[in-house]
Design a protein around this motif. Structure first.
Motif, short mmCIF file in Angstrom:
data_model
loop_
_atom_site.label_atom_id
_atom_site.label_comp_id
_atom_site.label_asym_id
_atom_site.label_seq_id
_atom_site.Cartn_x
_atom_site.Cartn_y
_atom_site.Cartn_z
N ARG A 1 0.84 -1.22 0.00
CA ARG A 1 0.00 0.00 0.00
C ARG A 1 0.86 1.25 0.00
N PHE A 2 1.88 1.26 0.86
CA PHE A 2 2.73 2.45 1.02
C PHE A 2 3.46 2.79 -0.29
N VAL A 3 4.11 1.78 -0.87
CA VAL A 3 4.92 2.03 -2.07
C VAL A 3 4.02 2.31 -3.27
N LEU A 4 2.90 1.60 -3.34
CA LEU A 4 1.97 1.79 -4.44
C LEU A 4 1.42 3.21 -4.45
N ARG A 5 1.16 3.74 -3.24
CA ARG A 5 0.66 5.12 -3.15
C ARG A 5 1.68 6.08 -3.77
N LYS A 6 2.96 5.88 -3.45
CA LYS A 6 4.02 6.74 -4.00
C LYS A 6 4.08 6.60 -5.52
N ALA A 7 4.00 5.36 -6.01
CA ALA A 7 4.10 5.10 -7.45
C ALA A 7 2.93 5.73 -8.20
N ILE A 8 1.73 5.63 -7.62
CA ILE A 8 0.54 6.19 -8.27
C ILE A 8 0.61 7.71 -8.31
N GLU A 9 1.10 8.32 -7.20
CA GLU A 9 1.24 9.79 -7.17
C GLU A 9 2.19 10.27 -8.26
N LEU A 10 3.22 9.48 -8.54
CA LEU A 10 4.20 9.86 -9.57
C LEU A 10 3.73 9.52 -10.98
N GLY A 11 2.56 8.87 -11.08
CA GLY A 11 1.99 8.53 -12.39
C GLY A 11 2.68 7.37 -13.08
N LEU A 12 3.33 6.48 -12.30
CA LEU A 12 4.02 5.33 -12.91
C LEU A 12 3.01 4.31 -13.42
N LYS A 13 3.37 3.66 -14.51
CA LYS A 13 2.50 2.64 -15.10
C LYS A 13 2.80 1.30 -14.42
N PRO A 14 1.78 0.66 -13.75
CA PRO A 14 2.08 -0.59 -13.06
C PRO A 14 1.81 -1.85 -13.90
N ILE A 15 2.61 -2.88 -13.67
CA ILE A 15 2.31 -4.24 -14.14
C ILE A 15 2.19 -5.08 -12.87
N VAL A 16 1.07 -5.75 -12.67
CA VAL A 16 0.88 -6.54 -11.44
C VAL A 16 1.37 -7.97 -11.68
N VAL A 17 2.29 -8.41 -10.80
CA VAL A 17 2.82 -9.78 -10.89
C VAL A 17 2.37 -10.53 -9.64
#
Length: 593
Positions: free
Chosen positions: A108-124
């Protein structure tokens, strides 16, 4: 060359470093020829011993003519500062989630940071070979978490892969498993955007990491935002205070596998290392000499826990350490702050420093590293950092997730309730229960040991900083007093045997003790002064029990984390390269009353 820059983010123990191993193995077979050991990216001794990643590190692989820079990040909340500073180097992320555990606090913590920065996620979804794996359900939980964290439509439309990282397999379709990672590589090339590569613009790079070489001095790492820089070229180092220093790039490096490769020039889009820029700090900009322009400085969340560091002042000071003075301690802490961005050091007196970090583990890893380097230091109990918000006293609060066997759940909930924890969610998972709490950070000091004994070692707990909340009032975390030595000398088995019913001991027979040293935990609330240096009086009359063997209960061996959790406000932990001792701040028993 084309580039893709990705970070691998996940909760601790969900398999990030193992996944990087598999990616390296499969691409290095293509001709880069290098032996990959298990958890190759965990390079320092502490990481290998504890099986956790502490420092963010980058590597690179080549696939179909595209260079993929991969950043392996820590999964433990206390090293969140490492994650925050490296996410700016990448354009996408692999979000690794355990197929049985699902998204956990650090996800949750890291994902929040990644989403704020607009990074494109791939879920593994990793570890799908587990007996209790539930991949489809975990995908839904991950989607819900992203929606809750405010992900945009593009981020919510994430591609999904299923993996068994330990066996080097990743595939799109559960019904069509593959034997290697090629589908993961294809997906990275397809879904992760390439970084901007404006080669004609003036050179610009943000320093996101530092390294040191015996031969080349300080090495700065980061992603080149634009332009190109050649070996021997002069650049401007733009400091945080607005001043500039002219520096020369002695040697640029790029990465491939586990090696740094010397290059004649490095250009936009790549994650590189530059030697020769001596005064650089993390968050500063290396820019073109003729047209310097600064990038925004990296901001990381504020520390939440502080400890007092002092040089060792016990009667045993200087016996087995190399660096024992306050000057040594001051120099070492100043050096640490340069590379450890989420750490803060404040000098209260010439021989006393308040060191603030993200949590107990963050500070204990620093202490363990210093200990191994030959430092002697004594530290006080961890304290939370209080803030005034609108005139009201606020304290840090953690989001705590515990996973316990069902029959232990009510006991744990009762204890956490007494420590001011508020239950926010509870869901059964077969014979176990997962319970989520909002709880003051200070309530968790000393809780882990109690939690493991309450759940007979079967409980799993993890927590992450969740913001500030109004002060929750007094919390009693420790029930028992200490057994404190009132004599100097070696501890005798006879004395310990006589005192065993008074409490549990931390020392063996034969251990050297001093007045004021804590030798055990009292069975009652108050502290108790004991004499462990008294041997049995020898007489020339044989008593009936003279030859009976003394049966001693094995002592409780304290690790550094256990010691920091145990000590009270009037106690200290004394650390030397070979010993961890507990002591009272005031050694003399008559002055403590």
């Amino acid at each position: 060359m084309e580039y893709r820059n990705i970070a691998i983010i996940a909760h601790v123990d969900h398999g990030k470093t193992t996944l990087v191993d598999a990616l390296l193995r499969q691409t290095l077979k293509l001709g880069h020829g290098e032996e990959i050991t298990e958890r190759a990216m965990d390079s320092n001794d502490l990481e290998k011993e504890r099986g956790i990643t502490i420092l963010a590190k980058n590597t690179a692989v080549e696939y179909n003519g595209v260079k993929i820079n991969i950043v392996d990040t820590p999964g433990h909340a206390d090293f969140g500062g490492e994650v925050e500073r490296v996410l700016g180097m990448v354009n996408g992320c692999l979000v690794l989630v355990d197929a049985a555990e699902g998204p956990m606090p650090q996800t949750r913590f890291v994902l929040r940071k990644a989403i704020e920065l607009g990074l494109k996620p791939i879920v593994v979804i990793n570890k799908i070979d587990r007996i209790d794996a539930r991949p489809e359900e975990v995908v839904n939980l991950t989607f819900d978490l992203m929606a809750e964290l405010g992900a945009n439509d593009d981020q919510l439309d994430f591609p999904i892969l299923y993996a068994i990282a330990r066996e080097g397999k990743a595939f799109k379709d559960l019904n069509n498993p593959q034997e290697d990672m090629h589908e993961l590589f294809e997906m990275v090339l397809e879904h992760i955007p390439a970084p901007p590569t404006d080669l004609e613009a003036p050179f610009q790079m943000l320093v996101t990491n530092l390294d040191y070489s015996e031969y080349l001095g300080r090495i700065v790492l980061g992603r080149v935002q634009r332009g190109t820089v050649k070996k021997g070229e002069f650049v401007q180092l733009m400091h945080k205070d607005g001043t500039m220093t002219k520096s020369r790039v002695v040697q640029p490096f790029t990465h491939l596998g586990l090696r740094r490769i010397e290059a004649d020039a490095v250009s936009a889009g790549d994650i590189v290392a530059l030697a020769g820029i001596e005064d650089a700090q993390i968050g500063e900009t290396v820019a073109d000499l003729a047209d310097p322009e600064a990038l925004p400085i990296i901001t990381v969340d504020e520390p939440t826990v502080s400890m007092t560091f002092q040089p060792n002042t016990s009667p045993f000071a200087g016996k087995d350490g190399k660096y024992v003075t306050s000057r040594h301690l001051n120099d070492r802490l100043k050096r640490e702050v340069m590379t450890n961005v989420s750490l803060k050091v404040e000098e209260v007196r010439p021989d006393e420093f308040i060191v603030s970090g993200r949590g107990e583990l963050h500070l204990s890893i620093l202490l363990e590293t210093m200990r191994r380097e030959g430092y002697e230091v004594q530290v006080g109990s961890p304290q939370v950092i209080i803030r005034e918000i609108d005139g009201v006293k606020h304290e840090p609060v953690e989001h705590l997730v515990i996973d316990v066997p069902e029959h232990h759940a009510s006991t744990v909930i009762g204890v956490l309730g007494a420590r001011k924890g508020q239950m926010v969610n509870m869901e059964p998972q077969g014979s176990r229960s997962r319970v989520e709490f909002k709880i003051p950070s200070r309530a968790l000091f000393g809780f882990r040991t109690q939690f493991l004994s309450m759940t007979q070692g079967e409980g799993i707990m993890s927590h992450v900083f969740d913001g500030y909340a109004p002060w929750a009032g007094e919390i009693k975390t420790r029930q028992n007093g200490s057994l404190v030595s009132m004599e100097d000398g070696p501890a005798f088995a006879y004395s310990i045997w006589k005192l065993q019913d008074r409490g549990s001991f931390f020392i063996d027979a034969g251990a050297e003790v001093y007045v004021g040293m804590i030798v055990g935990e009292n069975a009652r609330e108050q502290d108790m002064n004991v004499n462990v240096c008294k041997n049995k009086k020898l007489t020339n009359v044989r008593s009936s029990g003279a030859d009976d063997a003394l049966t001693l209960v094995p002592p409780r061996k304290m690790s550094l984390e256990d010691a920091l959790e145990y000590i009270g406000s009037d106690e200290l932990v004394e650390l030397t390269p070979h010993n961890i001792r507990l002591r009272k701040k005031v050694l003399n028993p008559s002055l403590r009353k």
